[in-house]
Design an enzyme around this catalytic site. Structure first.
Site, PDB file in Angstrom:
ATOM      1  N   ASP A   1      21.834  46.301  84.868  1.00 45.27           N
ATOM      2  CA  ASP A   1      21.902  44.942  85.837  1.00 45.27           C
ATOM      3  C   ASP A   1      22.913  44.191  86.019  1.00 45.27           C
ATOM      4  OD1 ASP A   1      19.207  46.219  85.746  1.00 45.27           O
ATOM      5  OD2 ASP A   1      18.563  44.775  84.314  1.00 45.27           O
TER       6      ASP A   1
ATOM      7  N   ARG B   1      26.672  53.475  77.702  1.00 48.96           N
ATOM      8  CA  ARG B   1      25.680  53.449  76.859  1.00 48.96           C
ATOM      9  C   ARG B   1      25.221  54.114  75.679  1.00 48.96           C
ATOM     10  NH1 ARG B   1      23.708  47.837  76.762  1.00 48.96           N
ATOM     11  NH2 ARG B   1      22.045  48.480  75.624  1.00 48.96           N
TER      12      ARG B   1
ATOM     13  N   THR C   1      19.270  33.769  79.087  1.00 49.72           N
ATOM     14  CA  THR C   1      20.671  34.158  79.911  1.00 49.72           C
ATOM     15  C   THR C   1      21.613  33.549  81.158  1.00 49.72           C
ATOM     16  OG1 THR C   1      18.935  36.076  80.449  1.00 49.72           O
ATOM     17  CG2 THR C   1      20.709  36.091  82.018  1.00 49.72           C
TER      18      THR C   1
ATOM     19  N   TYR D   1      22.024  50.407  84.909  1.00 45.93           N
ATOM     20  CA  TYR D   1      21.595  49.991  86.489  1.00 45.93           C
ATOM     21  C   TYR D   1      22.360  48.194  86.953  1.00 45.93           C
ATOM     22  CZ  TYR D   1      17.134  50.701  84.355  1.00 45.93           C
ATOM     23  OH  TYR D   1      15.822  51.346  83.493  1.00 45.93           O
TER      24      TYR D   1
ATOM     25  N   TRP E   1      14.676  43.165  90.662  1.00 45.10           N
ATOM     26  CA  TRP E   1      14.353  42.077  89.929  1.00 45.10           C
ATOM     27  C   TRP E   1      13.703  40.913  90.977  1.00 45.10           C
ATOM     28  CZ3 TRP E   1      17.483  37.588  88.837  1.00 45.10           C
ATOM     29  CH2 TRP E   1      17.014  36.475  87.934  1.00 45.10           C
TER      30      TRP E   1
ATOM     31  N   ARG F   1      17.665  48.082  90.245  1.00 47.36           N
ATOM     32  CA  ARG F   1      16.348  48.124  90.558  1.00 47.36           C
ATOM     33  C   ARG F   1      15.943  46.942  91.143  1.00 47.36           C
ATOM     34  NH1 ARG F   1      14.873  47.693  84.044  1.00 47.36           N
ATOM     35  NH2 ARG F   1      16.707  46.559  83.391  1.00 47.36           N
TER      36      ARG F   1
ATOM     37  N   ASP G   1      23.681  42.424  82.277  1.00 49.07           N
ATOM     38  CA  ASP G   1      24.187  41.145  83.020  1.00 49.07           C
ATOM     39  C   ASP G   1      26.130  40.179  83.143  1.00 49.07           C
ATOM     40  OD1 ASP G   1      21.417  42.002  83.016  1.00 49.07           O
ATOM     41  OD2 ASP G   1      20.644  39.974  82.506  1.00 49.07           O
TER      42      ASP G   1
ATOM     43  N   GLN H   1      21.188  39.717  77.191  1.00 49.97           N
ATOM     44  CA  GLN H   1      22.255  39.468  77.945  1.00 49.97           C
ATOM     45  C   GLN H   1      23.108  39.183  77.690  1.00 49.97           C
ATOM     46  OE1 GLN H   1      18.759  38.832  77.314  1.00 49.97           O
ATOM     47  NE2 GLN H   1      17.635  40.406  79.022  1.00 49.97           N
TER      48      GLN H   1
END
Length: 342
Positions: A197, A217, A111, A224, A260, A258, A170, A147
């Site tokens: 995320d 999506r 990532t 998120y 992490w 959320r 990401d 990611q």
């Protein structure tokens, strides 16, 4: 997601084309020290910048797309990227690798390694341009780890003014050099786009009058917005003040975030605060989600005086008290630092 075209990158993607900035472009405080043209290797220009600077060294970018990964070393301090076009979409700095993309040695980039731009030098600034990761998920079904970071920040006192960040999963990784190390980033009049995320990490990051756009999506959930991993010792994580959270996704299919816990770190008690902001209908009545076995209720997630069709006050939408809100404003998060674009 499909690969973006040049016209989309320069004019905006989807709803991004309709972005209007809440304040006019601020006058540049210093003329560029060097001006580059499309096709220039940005990494070479960064490497040629003075090391250990204590005053800004400004790189001006003429309109166009600048391809290739860029890493700003820790000793390249006070570096500034300035787009010389009329709008942020006129200058695009981009790469196209993902977590699962293989390096020449056959191992994946991961990532962090996927980032189009990595910022390790303190007091970096950027204005009036776009950072993008153009990894094409649909064209690479063989890559499971998708990611794909547009920008990874690790240093302290980084400021972004009228900058777009484009990717899917990401998009914007706001980090620090190590757990427990505080690194502050400030975003004013910026546009951040992604799905899963797409604003995440342990840095103290302030979003002031920004637009945060969730992509559709075509799944449920659709994604998120945040995945904070704020260290327990840091009272300041992600703050969104006077922002607009928008999406083309169906109503109630996107979560605000959320918590992490990198490597299952129990001290990563993520904080996201969204206040005085407009929230679209893509955010549902339950706005926060667990992350694996880590429950969202144990994290530091809260809202305050939000409005719009997705701003619902309920037991599943924790709200700051007036006393808490009084100590969670932008100056509280930035401390002794006043960004150039504030």
């Amino acid at each position: 997601m499909r690969r973006r075209t040049f016209l989309e990158l320069s004019a905006g993607v989807g709803a991004a084309a309709a972005v209007t900035w809440s304040t006019p472009a601020r006058a540049a405080s210093r003329r560029p020290d060097v001006i580059v043209e499309p096709g220039t290797a940005v990494q070479a220009v960064v490497d040629a910048a003075p090391a250990g600077a204590t005053t800004p060294y400004v790189i001006g970018f003429r309109p166009g797309i600048y391809s290739g990964q860029v890493i700003v070393p820790a000793d390249r301090t006070f570096l500034e990227f300035r787009g010389l076009g009329r709008a942020p979409g006129d200058v695009v700095i981009a790469d196209d690798r993902a977590n699962g993309t293989l390096k020449p040695d056959g191992t994946p980039w991961g990532t962090s390694g996927s980032a189009s731009v990595t910022l390790n030098g303190a007091d970096f600034r950027a204005g009036n341009l776009t950072f993008a990761n153009l990894f094409d998920e649909a064209a690479h079904p063989e890559i499971a780890n998708r990611q794909a970071v547009a920008v990874l920040t690790r240093a302290d006192r980084l400021a972004f003014d009228r900058v777009r960040f484009l990717a899917n999963q990401d998009t914007l990784y706001v980090n620090s050099t190590a757990a427990g190390v505080i690194a502050r980033t400030y975003f004013r009049d910026c546009y951040v786009e992604g799905d899963v995320d797409f604003i995440f990490g342990r840095a103290t990051a302030v979003f002031d009058h920004c637009r945060i756009h969730s992509l559709d999506r075509g799944s449920s959930p659709n994604g998120y917005v945040t995945a904070p991993s704020t260290d327990l010792a840091n009272p300041h994580g992600l703050l969104f003040e006077r922002c607009r959270l928008t999406s083309d996704a169906p109503a109630g299919t996107v979560f605000l975030g959320r918590p992490w816990h990198p490597s299952n770190d129990p001290n990563a008690i993520g904080q996201t605060i969204i206040r005085d902001s407009w929230i679209g209908a893509h955010i549902g009545a339950t706005a926060w989600s667990d992350f694996g076995t880590w429950p969202w209720r144990d994290a530091r997630l809260a809202e305050y005086r939000n409005y719009g069709p997705g701003a619902i006050v309920s037991a599943d939408r924790p709200q700051l008290t007036p006393a808490e809100a009084a100590t969670t404003r932008i100056p509280d998060f930035l401390g002794d630092w006043s960004p150039h674009c504030a």
